[in-house]
Structures are given as structure tokens and as C-alpha cells.
Design a protein around this motif. Structure first.
Motif, PDB file in Angstrom:
ATOM      1  N   GLU A   1      28.139 -46.105 -15.953  1.00  0.00           N
ATOM      2  CA  GLU A   1      27.010 -46.876 -16.515  1.00  0.00           C
ATOM      3  C   GLU A   1      25.792 -46.185 -16.540  1.00  0.00           C
ATOM      4  OE1 GLU A   1      27.106 -51.086 -15.503  1.00  0.00           O
ATOM      5  OE2 GLU A   1      28.892 -50.813 -14.604  1.00  0.00           O
ATOM      6  N   MET A   2      25.368 -45.326 -15.447  1.00  0.00           N
ATOM      7  CA  MET A   2      23.871 -44.769 -15.285  1.00  0.00           C
ATOM      8  C   MET A   2      24.032 -43.611 -15.905  1.00  0.00           C
ATOM      9  SD  MET A   2      23.392 -45.516 -11.175  1.00  0.00           S
ATOM     10  CE  MET A   2      22.010 -45.314 -10.817  1.00  0.00           C
ATOM     11  N   GLN A   3      24.928 -42.905 -16.471  1.00  0.00           N
ATOM     12  CA  GLN A   3      25.013 -41.936 -17.373  1.00  0.00           C
ATOM     13  C   GLN A   3      24.703 -42.229 -18.785  1.00  0.00           C
ATOM     14  OE1 GLN A   3      28.886 -40.013 -16.350  1.00  0.00           O
ATOM     15  NE2 GLN A   3      27.604 -38.160 -15.264  1.00  0.00           N
ATOM     16  N   ALA A   4      25.438 -43.432 -19.182  1.00  0.00           N
ATOM     17  CA  ALA A   4      25.412 -43.927 -20.417  1.00  0.00           C
ATOM     18  C   ALA A   4      23.791 -44.625 -20.544  1.00  0.00           C
ATOM     19  CB  ALA A   4      26.206 -45.236 -20.609  1.00  0.00           C
ATOM     20  N   ALA A   5      23.304 -44.985 -19.539  1.00  0.00           N
ATOM     21  CA  ALA A   5      21.966 -45.612 -19.835  1.00  0.00           C
ATOM     22  C   ALA A   5      20.831 -44.611 -19.528  1.00  0.00           C
ATOM     23  CB  ALA A   5      21.557 -46.709 -18.504  1.00  0.00           C
ATOM     24  N   GLY A   6      21.080 -43.308 -19.562  1.00  0.00           N
ATOM     25  CA  GLY A   6      20.219 -41.933 -19.550  1.00  0.00           C
ATOM     26  C   GLY A   6      19.696 -41.807 -17.745  1.00  0.00           C
ATOM     27  N   ILE A   7      20.331 -42.461 -17.094  1.00  0.00           N
ATOM     28  CA  ILE A   7      19.593 -42.679 -15.586  1.00  0.00           C
ATOM     29  C   ILE A   7      19.964 -41.258 -15.081  1.00  0.00           C
ATOM     30  CG2 ILE A   7      19.251 -43.754 -13.470  1.00  0.00           C
ATOM     31  CD1 ILE A   7      19.693 -46.251 -14.969  1.00  0.00           C
ATOM     32  N   CYS A   8      21.239 -40.969 -14.985  1.00  0.00           N
ATOM     33  CA  CYS A   8      21.407 -39.538 -14.146  1.00  0.00           C
ATOM     34  C   CYS A   8      21.886 -38.545 -15.343  1.00  0.00           C
ATOM     35  CB  CYS A   8      22.626 -39.900 -13.219  1.00  0.00           C
ATOM     36  SG  CYS A   8      23.977 -40.727 -13.560  1.00  0.00           S
ATOM     37  N   THR A   9      21.172 -38.275 -16.179  1.00  0.00           N
ATOM     38  CA  THR A   9      21.413 -36.928 -17.146  1.00  0.00           C
ATOM     39  C   THR A   9      20.961 -35.827 -16.474  1.00  0.00           C
ATOM     40  OG1 THR A   9      19.408 -37.905 -18.239  1.00  0.00           O
ATOM     41  CG2 THR A   9      21.726 -38.486 -19.150  1.00  0.00           C
ATOM     42  N   ASP A  10      19.822 -35.796 -15.624  1.00  0.00           N
ATOM     43  CA  ASP A  10      19.355 -34.534 -15.326  1.00  0.00           C
ATOM     44  C   ASP A  10      20.275 -33.669 -14.188  1.00  0.00           C
ATOM     45  OD1 ASP A  10      17.241 -34.427 -16.857  1.00  0.00           O
ATOM     46  OD2 ASP A  10      15.994 -35.286 -15.301  1.00  0.00           O
ATOM     47  N   CYS A  11      21.085 -34.512 -13.391  1.00  0.00           N
ATOM     48  CA  CYS A  11      22.043 -34.095 -12.444  1.00  0.00           C
ATOM     49  C   CYS A  11      23.368 -34.529 -12.685  1.00  0.00           C
ATOM     50  CB  CYS A  11      21.296 -34.813 -10.917  1.00  0.00           C
ATOM     51  SG  CYS A  11      22.430 -34.091  -9.638  1.00  0.00           S
ATOM     52  N   ALA A  12      24.178 -33.654 -13.086  1.00  0.00           N
ATOM     53  CA  ALA A  12      25.596 -34.198 -13.452  1.00  0.00           C
ATOM     54  C   ALA A  12      26.425 -34.666 -12.065  1.00  0.00           C
ATOM     55  CB  ALA A  12      26.575 -32.932 -14.179  1.00  0.00           C
TER      56      ALA A  12
END
Ligand SMILES: Cc1cc2nc3c(=O)[nH]c(=O)nc-3n(C[C@H](O)[C@H](O)[C@H](O)COP(=O)(O)O)c2cc1C
Ligand code: SF4
Length: 465
Positions: A139-150
Motif C-alpha cells: 500500500e505504501m509503495q502504491a501511494a508513493g511513500i516508499c519509492t526512494d527505498c525498495a
């Protein structure tokens, strides 16, 4: 919560969607960190005085600054959610209650130490927690919250050593949980530098990656869960709870001879007896506390120290340690020789044997405890145990051998009369079963322990059921 402040790590109702999390203020910690920049983020955590909740209580700001300051092309972050310490269930309770705060903590850590990749490592058997954290990351990846750190979720084995940080890195790399030599900040994930610090052969021409050490930050799941709250509300808010040396709250587990084993968030500095009563509902009527252990890692806390404050300095003052704040309580019907035997056997079985004095010594100590508990021991067993306790830590790569020494020597020191009674009476005077509380589940006042552990052999195979 026991203390002056409302709980913030363990909400009364689980946070089950990113919308709920954001509505309750989630995400503000990462935004604040990004506003401040990496160095000021680390400064804020240092000012807060947060200490690692995985066992050693190491200052978090100092660890982050060390990893951030190491040279190297790549840095990594690892969240340790292996939770293998007997008597401990707090990381699983946190993951069930709010996996989002942990993922936000991981992303803030990645930002602060300059890591583009992070790993959250749990036992493969923790299926509920794997589902919760996978949902949170997705969910956080989809919301752009954890895009800088995989963020990658790693499922590891049942072995106790999986939680040891140098073994944890081996597992993430696809190996067995065998602790390597150097600490993660010196020899991190996928490092290619020689661990001994030198190499007899010349690097092949053109192999530039050969000497990469990839400094890696390893923090416990509860440690990282604290981070977004500190960043959002500030170091002073965090320091308004707990004590000067142990600020904040801590999530404790209370199991063993208590009415209703459970997990609870308490303010650091609360007396141990109040914690046993509030979280575990105290010992049964007519019984009294004889001994408390924080996991199988620290010297025993005896009845005269029950009013000690539950803090790093409070436990140090009574010659013990907080560990992962998983408290195993024994009442006056428990045999301390049997407790020592169970703990020693666990550590012996789980020792990997890379350092022979650890495997052989813990095995010999367990054999002597078997004899004494069975009523066929003598003072020669005690003498031999004492000698092994001195040597068991020789050349140790990890802390497991120190645990054997600390916990078993403390039982011998604190309850000598129980050993004498077994040897002179040729039997156990308190022959009730003592279980090893390796927790599989905990809820509604009921603890389920791993029955397979009793069948585990020292080579990590299992006797048939
Ligand atoms: C035998 C052994 C088992 C351990 N198991 C765990 C564990 O399950 N979870 C954990 O967080 N730390 C465990 N630790 C401690 C880790 O090595 C490491 O110190 C910790 O993850 C650092 O995180 P912290 O600084 O946030 O406390 C273990 C240590 C030893 C020696
Ligand atoms: S101290 Fe014991 S458990 Fe740790 S690496 Fe050595 S043999 Fe293995």
C-alpha cells in the motif's frame, strides 16, 4: 498503558489500512525527516535518546551516525523481526497492531543512512505478520511513500541464531544462520571485501567491486517502529516519557507462572512488580514470585529486586539487563535447577558450533544439569560446570556463548541451596514441569509454546514426533 502517557506503539484497535494510518497522523515522521535532511534526522534521534529494543539497548542515533559515516558505494537497512528470544512476542504484537509505523521507520532509516534498499526479515512461520507487513509495504509503495527505498520482505528459518545480526545478513544473502566475523556496519549485506581485513591474493585487474563493504544498519522491529513517532513529535516529546537514560516506552511480554500472559506498552522506569501485575495479571493466588528472567540472555532477577525500575540503568544496577523485555516469571513452585537445565539445553541446541568452546561447553553444562536434576549428580558436576562456564565464551563470534555464561552462572549463584538439595536428596524437591517459553502465539491471556523445540537436536534436525 502503565505510566503517565497514552500508548502510541500499540494502539487499542489494529491499524489495518494505509488510510487509517494516514488519518491518525502516519507519514508525518517521514515528511519531517525529508524536511530536515539526513544529518539533522540522525541528530534528532540522538537527542531523543532512543535505545535499541532488540536486546543490547545500543543508542540508535550513534548507530545510525556510524553507518552513515562509513565509506562505501552502497548502504543497506535491515529490520530485525526474527523474534526468537524465549519469552518475547512484542515484535509480532507490533506487526499485528500497526505494520505501517514499522515500514515508515525503515524508510526513514534508509533516507538517513543513504540506503536505497532495505530488508525486513521475519521467520517464515510468522504468517500473520508477513501478511500484515506485505500489505503495508504494497500500500505504501502504491501511494508513493516508499519509492526512494525498495523494501524486500525476507522469510527466514526457525533457528534462534537467525535473529543474531551477523547471522541475519547471511540468511538475507541466501545462506544458513551462521554468524559471520565482522559486525554489519563493517561488513554489510553482499559485501565483497575480505572479512579478515586482508587478502593473500591480488585483486583481479578490473574487479572494482571486490572490496565493497556495504555498511548495513540493523535495527529491531520495535526500535524502528518508534522512529516515525519521534520524528513527527520531536525528541522532547519522547524524552517526556521514561527516565533520562531510558526515555520513552517499551513493549514488554510477560509469560510463565502468571495468571494471563500478555504483551503491553509501559513507560520505562515503571517498577518490575507493577509490570508483572499490569501486563501478566500477577502470579496465581497464594503464590509468590521466585525468579524473573528477561529472555535467556541475562542474569536472573530474584524476588528482592522486584521493585527495581524497568529501565536499562535500573536492570544494570541489579546485575541484570533488560534484553528484549520478554519477562519469564517463575513462582515458588518452580525448580531453578530445571529452569537452568531448560535454558542451557536451548542454548546448546541453538549454538552453531563455529566456536568449539560454545557448543562443547554448553553441551557439557547441560549434561551436568541433566544429572543433577535427575538426582544422580554430585559436587563434581558443579565443579565441572563452573570450569566450563569460565571457558564457554573463549573465542566467541557472537553473544550466545555469553548468554550461557551469564544466565547459568547467575542461577548457580542465586540458588545454591537448590543444587545442594538435589545432590543430597538424590531427587528434585520441586518436580513440576518447567516449559521453555519459545512463543508461537500469544493472545487472550493464553500463551502457546513451540512443542517442537523439545525434539530439536544439537545438529538442528528433529527427533520424529
Ligand atoms: C543469539 C542471538 C539472537 C538474537 N535474536 C534477536 C532477535 O530475534 N531480534 C532482534 O531484534 N535482535 C536479536 N538479537 C540482537 C541482534 O543481534 C541485534 O543486536 C539487534 O537486532 C540490533 O537492533 P537494535 O539496536 O535495534 O536493538 C539477537 C542476538 C543474539 C546474540
Ligand atoms: S558463539 Fe556459539 S552460537 Fe555464536 S557463532 Fe560461536 S558457536 Fe555459534
Amino acid at each position: 498503558m502503565l505510566g503517565r502517557m497514552p500508548p502510541f506503539l500499540l494502539p487499542s484497535a489494529p491499524v489495518s489500512s494505509l488510510d487509517d494510518y494516514l488519518a491518525s497522523g502516519g507519514g508525518a515522521g517521514l515528511a519531517r525527516a525529508q524536511e530536515l535532511g539526513p544529518a539533522a534526522t540522525i541528530d534528532e534521534l540522538t537527542r531523543a535518546g532512543l535505545r535499541g529494543r532488540g536486546g543490547a539497548g545500543f543508542p540508535v542515533g550513534r548507530k545510525w551516525a556510524t553507518v552513515a559515516g562509513q565509506t562505501g558505494t552502497r548502504h543497506y537497512v535491515v529490520c530485525n523481526a526474527a523474534e526468537g528470544e524465549p519469552g518475547t512476542f512484542k515484535d509480532r504484537a507490533l506487526l499485528r497492531a500497526n505494520p505501517y509505523q514499522l515500514v515508515e521507520g525503515v524508510v526513514i532509516a534508509g533516507f538517513a543512512v543513504g540506503a536505497a534498499e532495505a530488508f525486513i526479515a521475519l521467520k517464515a512461520s510468522f504468517s500473520r505478520e508477513i501478511d500484515a507487513v506485505t500489505r503495508a509495504v504494497t500500500e505504501m509503495q502504491a501511494a508513493g511513500i516508499c519509492t526512494d527505498c525498495a523494501v524486500t520482505i525476507v522469510q527466514g528459518p526457525e533457528e534462534y541464531l537467525f535473529g543474531e545480526e551477523k547471522a541475519l545478513l547471511e540468511v538475507i544473502e541466501g545462506g544458513a544462520p551462521l554468524p559471520r566475523l565482522l559486525p554489519p556496519y563493517e561488513h554489510g549485506l553482499f559485501a565483497t571485501a575480505p572479512q579478515e581485513g586482508w587478502d593473500a591474493t591480488e585483486p583481479e585487474p578490473g574487479r572494482r567491486g571486490r572490496a565493497e563493504s556495504n555498511p548495513t544498519l540493523v535495527n529491531n522491529a520495535e526500535t524502528l517502529s518508534n522512529v516515525p513517532h519521534i520524528m513527527a513529535k520531536g525528541a522532547d516529546w519522547f524524552r517526556s516519557m521514561g527516565t533520562a537514560e531510558s526515555p520513552g516506552t517499551i513493549v514488554v511480554t510477560v509469560v510463565g507462572d502468571v495468571v494471563a500472559p500478555d504483551v503491553g506498552e509501559i513507560e520505562l522506569g515503571t517498577p518490575l512488580s507493577a509490570v508483572i501485575d499490569a501486563v501478566g495479571s500477577g502470579v496465581r493466588p497464594g503464590r509468590r514470585v521466585k525468579a524473573v528472567f528477561s529472555g535467556v540472555s541475562n542474569p536472573v532477577v530474584t524476588a528482592e529486586h522486584l521493585s527495581s525500575p524497568l529501565s536499562y540503568e535500573g536492570f544494570r544496577a541489579i546485575g541484570s539487563g533488560l534484553g528484549a523485555a520478554g519477562f519469564i516469571v517463575y513462582d515458588d513452585t518452580a525448580c531453578m535447577v530445571e529452569v537452568a537445565r531448560q535454558f542451557s539445553r536451548f542454548l546448546y541446541v541453538e549454538s552453531c558450533g563455529q566456536c568449539p568452546p560454545c557448543k562443547t561447553g554448553s553441551g557439557e553444562i547441560t549434561r551436568h544439569l541433566d544429572a543433577i536434576e535427575a538426582g544422580v549428580g554430585s559436587t563434581a558436576d558443579i565443579e565441572s560446570m563452573r570450569a566450563w562456564l569460565e571457558q564457554v565464551t573463549d573465542g566467541n563470534r557472537c553473544y550466545l556463548a555469553v548468554q550461557e555464561q551469564a544466565v547459568i552462572a547467575s542461577i548457580l549463584r542465586s540458588f545454591p541451596e537448590e543444587f545442594v538439595a538435589h545432590i543430597e536428596g538424590h531427587r528434585c524437591p520441586l518436580p513440576r514441569p518447567v516449559e521453555l517459553p519459545k512463543l508461537v502465539d500469544l493472545g487472550d491471556g493464553h500463551a502457546t509454546y513451540d512443542a517442537r523445540q523439545y525434539r530439536k537436536r544439537p545438529d538442528w534436525t528433529y527427533e520424529p514426533a
